[in-house]
Scaffold this motif. Structure first.
Motif, mmCIF file in Angstrom:
data_model
loop_
_atom_site.group_PDB
_atom_site.id
_atom_site.type_symbol
_atom_site.label_atom_id
_atom_site.label_comp_id
_atom_site.label_asym_id
_atom_site.label_seq_id
_atom_site.Cartn_x
_atom_site.Cartn_y
_atom_site.Cartn_z
ATOM 1 N N ALA A 69 0.826 -1.211 0.000
ATOM 2 C CA ALA A 69 0.000 0.000 0.000
ATOM 3 C C ALA A 69 0.859 1.261 0.000
ATOM 4 O O ALA A 69 1.969 1.272 0.543
ATOM 5 N N VAL A 70 0.322 2.320 -0.586
ATOM 6 C CA VAL A 70 0.930 3.645 -0.468
ATOM 7 C C VAL A 70 0.308 4.351 0.730
ATOM 8 O O VAL A 70 -0.756 3.962 1.211
ATOM 9 N N ASP A 71 0.998 5.383 1.226
ATOM 10 C CA ASP A 71 0.403 6.153 2.314
ATOM 11 C C ASP A 71 -0.495 7.240 1.732
ATOM 12 O O ASP A 71 -0.376 7.642 0.572
ATOM 13 N N LEU A 72 -1.429 7.713 2.550
ATOM 14 C CA LEU A 72 -2.386 8.749 2.158
ATOM 15 C C LEU A 72 -1.902 10.092 2.696
ATOM 16 O O LEU A 72 -1.609 10.214 3.886
ATOM 17 N N PHE A 73 -1.855 11.097 1.829
ATOM 18 C CA PHE A 73 -1.361 12.402 2.265
ATOM 19 C C PHE A 73 -1.914 13.492 1.349
ATOM 20 O O PHE A 73 -2.280 13.234 0.200
ATOM 21 N N MET A 74 -1.969 14.688 1.855
ATOM 22 C CA MET A 74 -2.478 15.810 1.065
ATOM 23 C C MET A 74 -1.542 16.098 -0.098
ATOM 24 O O MET A 74 -0.324 16.120 0.059
ATOM 25 N N GLY A 75 -2.139 16.280 -1.279
ATOM 26 C CA GLY A 75 -1.373 16.527 -2.491
ATOM 27 C C GLY A 75 -1.022 15.274 -3.265
ATOM 28 O O GLY A 75 -0.393 15.357 -4.324
ATOM 29 N N MET A 76 -1.442 14.101 -2.774
ATOM 30 C CA MET A 76 -1.136 12.846 -3.455
ATOM 31 C C MET A 76 -1.894 12.749 -4.775
ATOM 32 O O MET A 76 -2.920 13.402 -4.966
ATOM 33 N N PRO A 77 -1.403 11.932 -5.718
ATOM 34 C CA PRO A 77 -2.157 11.733 -6.959
ATOM 35 C C PRO A 77 -3.544 11.166 -6.672
ATOM 36 O O PRO A 77 -3.698 10.215 -5.895
ATOM 37 N N SER A 78 -4.542 11.771 -7.278
ATOM 38 C CA SER A 78 -5.924 11.307 -7.123
ATOM 39 C C SER A 78 -6.722 11.783 -8.334
ATOM 40 O O SER A 78 -6.183 12.425 -9.230
ATOM 41 N N TRP A 79 -8.019 11.489 -8.320
ATOM 42 C CA TRP A 79 -8.833 11.724 -9.509
ATOM 43 C C TRP A 79 -9.483 13.119 -9.520
ATOM 44 O O TRP A 79 -10.638 13.262 -9.869
ATOM 45 N N THR A 80 -8.711 14.130 -9.169
ATOM 46 C CA THR A 80 -9.258 15.496 -9.163
ATOM 47 C C THR A 80 -9.619 15.961 -10.572
ATOM 48 O O THR A 80 -10.540 16.766 -10.743
ATOM 49 N N LYS A 81 -8.902 15.469 -11.586
ATOM 50 C CA LYS A 81 -9.219 15.866 -12.958
ATOM 51 C C LYS A 81 -10.592 15.360 -13.398
ATOM 52 O O LYS A 81 -11.183 15.892 -14.335
ATOM 53 N N ALA A 82 -11.074 14.321 -12.729
ATOM 54 C CA ALA A 82 -12.408 13.795 -13.023
ATOM 55 C C ALA A 82 -13.478 14.450 -12.160
ATOM 56 O O ALA A 82 -14.645 14.037 -12.203
ATOM 57 N N GLY A 83 -13.084 15.460 -11.381
ATOM 58 C CA GLY A 83 -14.045 16.172 -10.542
ATOM 59 C C GLY A 83 -14.201 15.605 -9.149
ATOM 60 O O GLY A 83 -15.057 16.069 -8.379
ATOM 61 N N ASP A 84 -13.387 14.615 -8.798
ATOM 62 C CA ASP A 84 -13.491 14.014 -7.463
ATOM 63 C C ASP A 84 -12.642 14.795 -6.460
ATOM 64 O O ASP A 84 -11.639 15.408 -6.825
#
Length: 330
Positions: A69-84
């Motif tokens: 698993a990767v750790d969860l942190f602010m600024g991590m890659p996520s699906w913001t481009k999809a509006g999430d």
């Protein structure tokens, strides 16, 4: 019992095994009914039995545990481009703040004695290392096993196939190190991993894949983590041919080290999530994404005991998961 070889599969199957693998009778772009009954909500995870879990754990070297698993942190890659929404974390209590606001009402003396820290998070359920449940993608209003949005979707969540229905997963895992097969650290952008790549990885590694196994696919993309643009955009991944090969081989769960498991963007001009819809709706195979396979590759661990459990979020289309791998003795 009679055995026969299934086309595109690396294993020999009994008739009983054939009857339990939904992909062998799936119809293109149509939701499949489960071979495990009208009430089934976990699909091919049913291929993992108590007996098979005991067998694999009896061979596991718990002294060499790999955290996938990767750790969860602010600024991590996520699906913001999809509006999430992005991952957010904030303090709800701090030692000095508790002294000032006395939210608990115990008074200054106790608040100075008891250093109180607490925090909260907000996230899209498909953030970080996570599992996709069988209600995540379907065709139209219908998901795995014929459940429909009209009948089984509430105002908050699905009533069927949610993350709360998934059991702890204990099984035999196999790494398909496709990047190593091609002699590269990271597969090229948008590379589609097909059946030839998967067969080639097994032959190189001298490992078999069997019905009920967990498949982990390494593209090498985790070497770009956590660079948001380099990791998410134009990702290599599983194409439909590769997904069909694994599903027909009896995969209970398929995971990858990239953001969406599948090749992005998809090669199918009519379906932007061709692998997701196939695996979840037609084949009944849950998906894991953002699985860190780098240490397994570095140490040439291709066969292992896989142990994981996701958060039991009621009705959720996905949930964070903490997968572990332990090498198997011969």
């Amino acid at each position: 019992m009679r055995k026969e070889q299934i086309m595109c599969a690396p294993e020999f199957y009994t008739e009983q095994a054939r009857e339990r693998i939904a992909s062998l009778t799936a119809k293109p772009r149509r939701v499949s009914r489960s071979p495990f009954g009208d009430d089934d909500e976990i699909g091919m995870l049913n291929l993992i039995s108590k007996e098979s879990a005991r067998r694999v754990m009896s061979r596991a070297d718990a002294g060499r545990t790999f955290d996938l698993a990767v750790d969860l942190f602010m600024g991590m890659p996520s699906w913001t481009k999809a509006g999430d929404p992005p991952f957010q974390q904030w303090m709800t209590h701090s030692p000095s703040g508790t002294v000032r606001d006395d939210a608990s009402g115990f008074g200054e003396a106790q608040n100075r004695l008891v250093g109180y820290s607490g925090d909260a998070v907000s996230m899209y359920t498909h953030t970080g290392t996570h599992i996709d449940t069988l209600n995540h993608f379907g065709y139209g209003n219908e998901i795995w096993n014929g459940f429909t949005a009209d009948a089984q979707l509430s105002s908050r969540h699905w009533m069927k196939c949610g993350a709360d229905k998934l059991p702890p997963i204990i099984g035999r895992g196999v790494l398909f190190d496709v990047a190593a097969l091609h002699g590269v650290d990271v597969l090229p952008d948008n590379y589609g991993i097909g059946s030839d790549d998967l067969r080639g990885a097994l032959e190189r590694q001298k490992v078999e894949f069997r019905p009920g196994d967990i498949a982990l696919i390494r593209t090498g993309r985790m070497q770009h983590w956590p660079d948001v643009n380099a990791y998410i955009d134009d990702s290599p991944g599983l194409n439909l041919d590769g997904a069909q090969w694994l599903a027909r081989a009896g995969a209970a769960l398929i995971g990858g080290d990239n953001s969406a498991l599948e090749q992005m963007p998809a090669a199918d001009p009519e379906n932007w999530q061709v692998v997701h819809t196939y695996l979840l709706a037609e084949a009944g195979v849950p998906i894991m994404e953002i699985v860190d396979c780098e240490a397994l590759s570095e140490e040439h661990v291709y066969e292992f005991a896989f142990v994981a459990a996701c958060l039991k979020i009621r009705g959720a289309t996905g949930a964070p998961i903490r997968p572990l791998a332990m090498p198997l003795s011969s």
